[in-house]
Design a protein around this motif. Structure first.
Motif, mmCIF file in Angstrom:
data_model
loop_
_atom_site.group_PDB
_atom_site.id
_atom_site.type_symbol
_atom_site.label_atom_id
_atom_site.label_comp_id
_atom_site.label_asym_id
_atom_site.label_seq_id
_atom_site.Cartn_x
_atom_site.Cartn_y
_atom_site.Cartn_z
ATOM 1 N N ALA A 21 49.193 44.523 39.543
ATOM 2 C CA ALA A 21 50.272 45.310 40.148
ATOM 3 C C ALA A 21 51.106 44.469 41.110
ATOM 4 N N ARG A 22 50.445 43.604 41.858
ATOM 5 C CA ARG A 22 51.171 42.764 42.808
ATOM 6 C C ARG A 22 52.030 41.718 42.110
ATOM 7 N N GLN A 23 51.569 41.192 40.915
ATOM 8 C CA GLN A 23 52.300 40.135 40.216
ATOM 9 C C GLN A 23 53.095 40.670 39.033
ATOM 10 N N ALA A 24 53.290 41.977 38.996
ATOM 11 C CA ALA A 24 54.020 42.568 37.863
ATOM 12 C C ALA A 24 55.445 42.044 37.780
ATOM 13 N N LYS A 25 56.079 41.849 38.930
ATOM 14 C CA LYS A 25 57.461 41.348 38.906
ATOM 15 C C LYS A 25 57.531 39.934 38.325
ATOM 16 N N VAL A 26 56.570 39.098 38.692
ATOM 17 C CA VAL A 26 56.558 37.715 38.168
ATOM 18 C C VAL A 26 56.364 37.719 36.660
ATOM 19 N N LEU A 47 54.675 34.349 24.755
ATOM 20 C CA LEU A 47 54.670 33.128 25.575
ATOM 21 C C LEU A 47 55.143 33.425 26.991
ATOM 22 N N GLY A 48 56.190 34.309 27.144
ATOM 23 C CA GLY A 48 56.662 34.669 28.490
ATOM 24 C C GLY A 48 55.595 35.403 29.282
ATOM 25 N N LEU A 49 54.892 36.339 28.591
ATOM 26 C CA LEU A 49 53.818 37.050 29.275
ATOM 27 C C LEU A 49 52.699 36.107 29.691
ATOM 28 N N MET A 50 52.349 35.186 28.817
ATOM 29 C CA MET A 50 51.310 34.237 29.175
ATOM 30 C C MET A 50 51.750 33.350 30.336
ATOM 31 N N LEU A 51 53.029 32.937 30.315
ATOM 32 C CA LEU A 51 53.528 32.117 31.431
ATOM 33 C C LEU A 51 53.543 32.914 32.727
ATOM 34 N N GLY A 60 51.352 34.293 38.023
ATOM 35 C CA GLY A 60 50.755 35.314 38.884
ATOM 36 C C GLY A 60 49.376 34.902 39.362
ATOM 37 N N GLY A 61 48.556 34.390 38.442
ATOM 38 C CA GLY A 61 47.235 33.930 38.857
ATOM 39 C C GLY A 61 47.313 32.786 39.841
ATOM 40 N N LEU A 62 48.283 31.891 39.631
ATOM 41 C CA LEU A 62 48.460 30.780 40.565
ATOM 42 C C LEU A 62 48.849 31.283 41.948
ATOM 43 N N ASN A 120 46.574 30.858 45.410
ATOM 44 C CA ASN A 120 47.160 29.983 46.439
ATOM 45 C C ASN A 120 47.545 30.739 47.713
ATOM 46 N N GLU A 121 47.289 32.034 47.810
ATOM 47 C CA GLU A 121 47.618 32.790 49.020
ATOM 48 C C GLU A 121 46.742 32.332 50.195
ATOM 49 N N ARG A 122 47.356 32.298 51.417
ATOM 50 C CA ARG A 122 46.662 31.835 52.619
ATOM 51 C C ARG A 122 46.539 32.955 53.657
ATOM 52 N N PHE A 123 46.566 34.209 53.237
ATOM 53 C CA PHE A 123 46.402 35.345 54.150
ATOM 54 C C PHE A 123 45.488 36.351 53.472
ATOM 55 N N PHE A 124 45.025 37.343 54.304
ATOM 56 C CA PHE A 124 44.088 38.347 53.826
ATOM 57 C C PHE A 124 44.834 39.564 53.312
#
Length: 547
Positions: free
Chosen positions: A36-41, A480-484, A489-491, A495-499
């Motif tokens: 849900a958080r990375q849906a836009k990406v 391919l776009g969805l996989m990218l 999104g996983g990256l 890589n987030e530095r907050f809680f």
């Protein structure tokens, strides 16, 4: 509550009752939260992929494919008569694969290029390219430039004259056209049948159809030419072989006749040697001569015994010679002897023995008896001569048989060699006749070659483009776009530095989570639970903006 075993200043993670259980299960709720958080990406990457797919479809020229089908008829019935079904299947597969390799060969492609003059066709040599292909070609050109490779020049072209340079360029262009034609051609077997599908893809539908038709015609002509060439080579080889066989057959026949003449092995119409025939005739004559000798010896001995008995019994024994040529004289003498004997008996009866007439008749009777005895002696001598002649003839025949038997033995020994030579001559003659008949068949087939390939489906003009396939390209671009997007999104998540959650605080910072704080200007903060307060007063809070 007692927190003595959990010092907060050392940032030791607090134990959780659900931690061990969570290691064995996938946290679906957390994954859904991440999605849900990375849906836009993900959505943006999918849109970019679709956009690139549309760009690819708009910049890629349409491809048209023309298809023709040919049937391979190898006459498998002849093969199945001699081999098993499994071997016949392997033979069929090998035959079809061999024909596919012929279709993909450079020689057949060169014939099509020469027939359609493809090396001079601009649409074939320089077909429209997609933007992607142009980009790849541009990058290859840059790489080749920096590597110092002069790909647009032939090796050694600077050191030749204009005519040779022109010929080299023409040859290179022709080879390039052959390579392009081989690259675009597709020849595949249709299922498990003996049908081969020939297809060619090009940006020009008319060019694709023309190339496919030319390929099918060239393949059919190649099969006919191969059959003609094979028959011609067989006829030439058979002709040369026939000359050798004819000379060998004649030489073998002459050797047989020469050997027969040198050893006197002449034969009659039945194939029997003359020496054997002569020996058989002599044996037959010997049998007759032995019979004659025995017969003449018996007669001679019989008459010799009569003569040895004296003249007194000559009249009584003279009846034996009644069947001989001189029997008429003896019969006459015997008749005269009987008449004289009767008269003598009458005279003696009437007048007595001393009567002069009786004495005269007795003398005449003795004279006739002497004549009969003389005739018997002559016959005996004649039989002796006949016996000696028959005996001499028998001896001569025995000598001849002995000589003929020796010659026949020698001839029989020579006959073995003669038979060997004759068998060789007959074998060469039979082989010559066989090759002669095959040569006649090859000569007939040379003028009437029959191919084993026929076109069952001619190439037609394609009505629609075969590529690129819109739905497939768009679907692949979207995937391919969805996989990218999923990758980005996983990256971002890792890589987030907050809680974001209370579990992150407890797991990473080792602090007791008190509750959430609202953002400035946001809603009311949630009430913290009393049980979440630490014993030493150190607390951690998470604003709603950090969720």
């Amino acid at each position: 509550m007692n927190y003595a075993n959990f010092p907060l200043d050392k940032r030791t993670p607090l134990p959780s009752a659900d931690q061990e259980k969570g290691e064995d299960f996938i946290d679906v709720e957390r994954l859904l939260g991440m999605a849900a958080r990375q849906a836009k990406v993900v959505a943006i990457c999918a849109a970019i992929g679709l956009f690139l797919g549309v760009v690819y479809l708009q910049t890629t020229p349409k491809q048209y494919t023309s298809v023709a089908s040919v049937l391979i008829d190898e006459g498998m019935n002849k093969v199945m008569d001699d081999i098993s079904a499994a071997s016949a299947t392997r033979q069929t597969d090998a035959t079809i694969l061999s024909q596919i390799e012929i279709l993909n060969s450079a020689r057949l492609a060169s014939e099509v290029v020469d027939k359609l003059k493809l090396d001079q066709n601009h649409d074939f040599m320089s077909p429209p390219q997609s933007a992607l292909a142009k980009g790849i070609g541009f990058l290859r050109g840059i790489v080749a430039y920096f590597r110092g490779n002069a790909t647009d020049q032939l090796p050694g072209i600077q050191n030749v004259d204009a005519a040779t340079r022109e010929a080299m360029i023409k040859t290179a262009t022709h080879d390039y056209a052959v390579l392009m034609l081989q690259t675009g051609l597709s020849a595949d077997r249709v299922s498990r049948s003996n049908v081969i599908s020939i297809s060619y893809q090009a940006t020009n539908p008319a060019l694709a159809t023309a190339i496919t038709k030319a390929y099918a015609d060239a393949y059919l002509a190649d099969q006919l030419n191969a059959s003609f060439d094979a028959t011609e080579r067989a006829a030439v080889w058979l002709q040369g072989r026939l000359t050798e066989l004819r000379e060998s057959s004649q030489a073998a026949s002459l050797a047989v006749e020469k050997f027969r003449a040198e050893h006197g092995l002449s034969a009659n119409s039945d194939g029997q040697l003359l020496s054997d025939k002569q020996l058989a005739d002599l044996n037959a004559q010997l049998i007759v001569a032995q019979a004659d000798t025995a017969r003449t010896s018996a007669r001679y001995q019989q008459y010799k015994a009569i003569v040895d008995s004296g003249s007194e019994s000559a009249f009584n024994d003279s009846a034996v010679a009644a069947d001989q040529p001189s029997s008429s004289v003896i019969i006459g003498l015997k008749t005269r002897y009987l008449a004289i004997a009767k008269r003598l008996q009458d005279v003696e009866t009437n007048f007595g023995k001393d009567h002069p007439q009786a004495v005269a008749l007795a003398k005449e009777k003795a004279d006739v008896s002497a004549q009969i005895f003389g005739q018997l002696k002559q016959i005996t001598e004649s039989y002796r001569n006949d016996f000696e002649v028959a005996q001499a003839r028998e001896t001569a025949l025995r000598d001849k048989i002995s000589t003929a038997a020796g010659k026949s033995s020698i001839d029989n020994q020579s006959q073995v060699k003669l038979k060997e030579l004759d068998q060789q001559a007959q074998a060469l003659t039979t082989l010559y006749q066989t090759f002669l008949s095959r040569y006649e068949e090859a000569s007939q087939q040379q003028s009437f070659p029959v191919g084993k390939v026929r076109i069952i489906s001619d190439a037609t003009m394609p009505l629609a483009a075969s590529g690129p396939r819109t739905m497939r390209v768009l679907a692949l671009s979207l995937v391919l776009g969805l996989m990218l997007g999923a990758g980005f999104g996983g990256l971002n998540e890792f890589n987030e530095r907050f809680f974001r959650t209370g579990e992150d605080i407890r797991d990473r910072a080792g602090l007791k989570f008190l509750g959430y704080l609202p953002t400035i200007g946001g809603g009311r903060a949630k009430d913290s639970k009393a049980d979440d307060l630490p014993a030493d007063g150190k607390v951690a809070s998470l604003s709603s903006a950090e969720r």
